[in-house]
Design an enzyme around this catalytic site. Sequence first.
Site, PDB file in Angstrom:
ATOM      1  N   HIS A  31       0.854  -1.144   0.093  1.00 40.41           N
ATOM      2  CA  HIS A  31       0.046   0.027   0.112  1.00 40.41           C
ATOM      3  C   HIS A  31       1.033   1.405   0.085  1.00 40.41           C
ATOM      4  O   HIS A  31       1.371   1.889   1.203  1.00 40.41           O
ATOM      5  CB  HIS A  31      -0.736  -0.130   1.437  1.00 40.41           C
ATOM      6  CG  HIS A  31      -1.752  -1.327   1.353  1.00 40.41           C
ATOM      7  ND1 HIS A  31      -1.364  -2.463   1.814  1.00 40.41           N
ATOM      8  CD2 HIS A  31      -3.119  -1.315   1.100  1.00 40.41           C
ATOM      9  CE1 HIS A  31      -2.322  -3.174   1.602  1.00 40.41           C
ATOM     10  NE2 HIS A  31      -3.265  -2.618   1.105  1.00 40.41           N
ATOM     11  N   HIS A 262      -4.198   3.469  -3.370  1.00 42.97           N
ATOM     12  CA  HIS A 262      -4.276   2.883  -2.042  1.00 42.97           C
ATOM     13  C   HIS A 262      -3.277   1.552  -1.799  1.00 42.97           C
ATOM     14  O   HIS A 262      -2.673   1.378  -0.900  1.00 42.97           O
ATOM     15  CB  HIS A 262      -5.766   2.314  -1.838  1.00 42.97           C
ATOM     16  CG  HIS A 262      -5.985   1.688  -0.750  1.00 42.97           C
ATOM     17  ND1 HIS A 262      -6.062   1.983   0.788  1.00 42.97           N
ATOM     18  CD2 HIS A 262      -6.116   0.213  -0.619  1.00 42.97           C
ATOM     19  CE1 HIS A 262      -6.169   0.901   1.372  1.00 42.97           C
ATOM     20  NE2 HIS A 262      -6.427  -0.259   0.740  1.00 42.97           N
ATOM     21  N   GLU A 411     -17.185  -4.310  25.147  1.00 36.41           N
ATOM     22  CA  GLU A 411     -16.434  -5.618  25.231  1.00 36.41           C
ATOM     23  C   GLU A 411     -15.113  -5.337  24.317  1.00 36.41           C
ATOM     24  O   GLU A 411     -14.117  -5.742  24.623  1.00 36.41           O
ATOM     25  CB  GLU A 411     -17.228  -6.732  24.820  1.00 36.41           C
ATOM     26  CG  GLU A 411     -18.277  -7.194  25.677  1.00 36.41           C
ATOM     27  CD  GLU A 411     -19.602  -6.310  25.486  1.00 36.41           C
ATOM     28  OE1 GLU A 411     -19.682  -5.740  24.361  1.00 36.41           O
ATOM     29  OE2 GLU A 411     -20.397  -6.395  26.253  1.00 36.41           O
ATOM     30  N   HIS A 473     -28.017 -15.526  25.470  1.00 36.48           N
ATOM     31  CA  HIS A 473     -26.932 -15.340  26.353  1.00 36.48           C
ATOM     32  C   HIS A 473     -26.259 -16.786  26.874  1.00 36.48           C
ATOM     33  O   HIS A 473     -25.426 -16.569  27.633  1.00 36.48           O
ATOM     34  CB  HIS A 473     -27.527 -14.751  27.668  1.00 36.48           C
ATOM     35  CG  HIS A 473     -27.749 -13.334  27.754  1.00 36.48           C
ATOM     36  ND1 HIS A 473     -28.467 -12.714  26.656  1.00 36.48           N
ATOM     37  CD2 HIS A 473     -27.342 -12.374  28.482  1.00 36.48           C
ATOM     38  CE1 HIS A 473     -28.500 -11.494  26.781  1.00 36.48           C
ATOM     39  NE2 HIS A 473     -28.013 -10.947  28.014  1.00 36.48           N
TER      40      HIS A 473
HETATM   41  C1  TPP Z   1     -11.079  -4.842  10.069  1.00 34.42           C
HETATM   42  C2  TPP Z   1     -10.535  -4.522   8.523  1.00 34.42           C
HETATM   43  N1  TPP Z   1     -11.592  -4.574   7.653  1.00 34.42           N
HETATM   44  C3  TPP Z   1     -11.146  -4.576   6.225  1.00 34.42           C
HETATM   45  C4  TPP Z   1      -9.745  -4.550   6.242  1.00 34.42           C
HETATM   46  C5  TPP Z   1      -9.218  -4.625   4.606  1.00 34.42           C
HETATM   47  N2  TPP Z   1      -8.919  -3.043   4.426  1.00 34.42           N
HETATM   48  C6  TPP Z   1      -7.651  -2.782   4.426  1.00 34.42           C
HETATM   49  S1  TPP Z   1      -7.404  -1.227   3.982  1.00 34.42           S
HETATM   50  C7  TPP Z   1      -9.024  -0.979   3.740  1.00 34.42           C
HETATM   51  C8  TPP Z   1      -9.317   0.278   3.142  1.00 34.42           C
HETATM   52  C9  TPP Z   1      -8.810   1.496   3.979  1.00 34.42           C
HETATM   53  O1  TPP Z   1      -9.197   2.864   3.640  1.00 34.42           O
HETATM   54  P1  TPP Z   1      -8.437   3.750   4.569  1.00 34.42           P
HETATM   55  O2  TPP Z   1      -8.491   3.448   5.892  1.00 34.42           O
HETATM   56  O3  TPP Z   1      -9.004   4.906   4.077  1.00 34.42           O
HETATM   57  O4  TPP Z   1      -6.779   3.799   4.095  1.00 34.42           O
HETATM   58  P2  TPP Z   1      -6.332   4.550   2.775  1.00 34.42           P
HETATM   59  O5  TPP Z   1      -7.164   4.335   1.657  1.00 34.42           O
HETATM   60  O6  TPP Z   1      -6.142   6.022   3.270  1.00 34.42           O
HETATM   61  O7  TPP Z   1      -5.033   3.771   2.759  1.00 34.42           O
HETATM   62  C10 TPP Z   1      -9.806  -2.021   3.833  1.00 34.42           C
HETATM   63  C11 TPP Z   1     -11.181  -2.131   3.674  1.00 34.42           C
HETATM   64  C12 TPP Z   1      -9.061  -4.491   7.211  1.00 34.42           C
HETATM   65  N3  TPP Z   1      -7.565  -4.390   7.020  1.00 34.42           N
HETATM   66  N4  TPP Z   1      -9.505  -4.456   8.489  1.00 34.42           N
END
Ligand code: TPP
Length: 665
Positions: A31, A262, A411, A473
């Site tokens: 990334h 990204h 939690e 529960h």
């Molecule tokens: C809990 C979770 N869900 C999904 C992902 C997969 N994921 C990695 S980066 C991303 C998008 C993130 O976008 P952003 O936070 O705006 O980061 P940027 O594009 O600015 O690098 C996703 C959905 C993850 N890492 N963690």
Amino acid sequence: MTTIDRAQHDKLANAIRGLAMDGVEKAKSGHPGLPMGAADVATVLFTRVMKFDATDPRWPDRDRFVLSAGHGSMLLYSLLFLTGTPGMEMDDLKSFRQLESKTPGHPENFMTTGVETTTGPLGQGLATAVGMAMAERMLAADFGKKVVDHHTYVLASDGDLMEGISQEAIALAGHHKLSKLIVLWDDNGISIDGPLSIADSVDQVARFKACGWRSERVDGHDPDAIEAAIRRAQKSSKPTMIACKTIIGFGAPKKQGTSKAHGEALGAEELAAAKQKLGIPGGPFEVPADVLKAWRGFGAAGVAARKEWQDRFAALSERKRGEFARRLGHTPPAKLDRTILAHKKALIANPQNVATRKASELALDAIVPVMPELVSGSADLTPSNNTKAKGLEDFTPKTPKGRYIRYGIREHGMAAAMNGINLHGGFRTAGGTFLVFADYARPSMRLAALMGLPVVYVMTHDSIGLGEDGPTHQPVEHLASLRAMPNMRVFRPADTIETAEAWQLALEHTKGPTVLALSRQNLPQLRTDATAKNRSAAGAYELLAAEGGKAQVSLFATGSELELAVNARKLLAEKGVRARVVSVPSLELFLAQDEATQAAVIGSAPVKVAVEAGVRFGWDAVIGHDGGFVGMHSFGASGPYKDVYKHFGITAEAVADAAMKKHNA
Ligand SMILES: Cc1ncc(C[n+]2csc(CCOP(=O)(O)OP(=O)(O)O)c2C)c(N)n1
């Protein structure tokens, strides 16, 4: 304020951008967008703001930096390299995302020195940092501001703030006025699917304010503005969120500002164009000598501060220094063993037929006075979880010495904060909720297991035995699913003695988390021995041998069902069948013993029956495919617990019948 001029800042920030682009390009995955976009923010933090000494990344009073958006890991690896963190070489950056490298896809604190916490699941880093900030305040209360006085900085992305856990985390931090927690939000308006506007329209600045934070907006590419905002944050009595408006993939001519920047390599052409646009000289992985030298200077800028700290630390009494080291190393107190043994002996002298959640409270009452580092708490179930032992006061902004945290009904936030408290060092954490709500905490529990953090989950109401609250529960699959998690230990103790032993094992274990699954209903004290030996340590042991000859039946049980197995043994004896009873307080700990130990405990009786008020999943390893199992095959039901047990056929009679059927077959 700084003396770094804009041109110098740009060179420093562009070194991060160049390395991030090259690392991702070589790995052909990763990334680049976040490191390129957030390079200015990170450069300000590491050159102007943070207290750290790269040559001693474990200095206890360093500022913590958490890259919550773990996918932008090349940002962190580049910073570790540029600042001169030992063990992070250029070759490591070239091995980005390769097997066993120090530069895995997402930051892993157990792979890379200088990585404070493992991140990747969005939201976790931010929520973990809340625990770090809590620990900083608590440790300062114990050892004084002369040795504990640092900030926790978080770089969070849109995804971090969209995840539900972020709400629990920021609400907790705001409530506790964690003023040394400063979050820099990489406000680039882009995620994977495209512009954020297609899925989100939250006013984050207003949201943080509503949660008790200071928050403001800055231009995330204006280093002086970023620094000024951080300086204001440092003076605040509240935690601060700084929305840093940035451009994802900053500098990549075609891809910047779009989701194309990204999560994939830029490609040779775009990369070259970006380097040209940014004015980054040299080939791949080349950092101009003067820029590297400058970075190394910033990496070592904290040497003097660390040495001064060492002098202040040396001025503490020998006892205090020893205690500080013991607590940072998670070493249990020397008195713990003796304390547990005395507690067990008192229970044998004066047996208690109580729920194991109550037994847990009794154990905690004994442990807390000898373990000042134990921080307990609950997600608003204190009277049910019995987590508030005698002598524990609430942790509040006014009582930082309090060692009981009211996590509220959060939690997930609780489990993440517990990770952060452990990671910061100086504390062990225990947190309570109902076992069924392990599901609400699970992503953080998984990270605890992955990172090997010795946190303790006090999970009460561990079966249909909770009765009237019904199937929503009543955990059914939870024991099996938690046992399935690598490096997670699950104990389901059967009485007061096993509960004390489980606590001892949980606290002596320093390499991973432990779940204590505890009953709501009262249980008889079945153990009548109290030797120094912890019989639960091998996961299973023979509680009652067969009488009058070789065992024909082996009965295996955990927790509240051990009583049923003991009663079934009597019923079988009345029918002339000899049975032994094996208690299995930790199935997976037992299955981790060597084969001979397992074989000895499993025994050679031709009939094997297990009873547990949960699903069978996992038990075949003990009873075999053809073993008998008395347990749950569906969700539970609402009703008085004895009726519910009968309804689902989990009774001593059913256990005896299952054994007889196999015996006569
Ligand atoms: C809990 C979770 N869900 C999904 C992902 C997969 N994921 C990695 S980066 C991303 C998008 C993130 O976008 P952003 O936070 O705006 O980061 P940027 O594009 O600015 O690098 C996703 C959905 C993850 N890492 N963690």
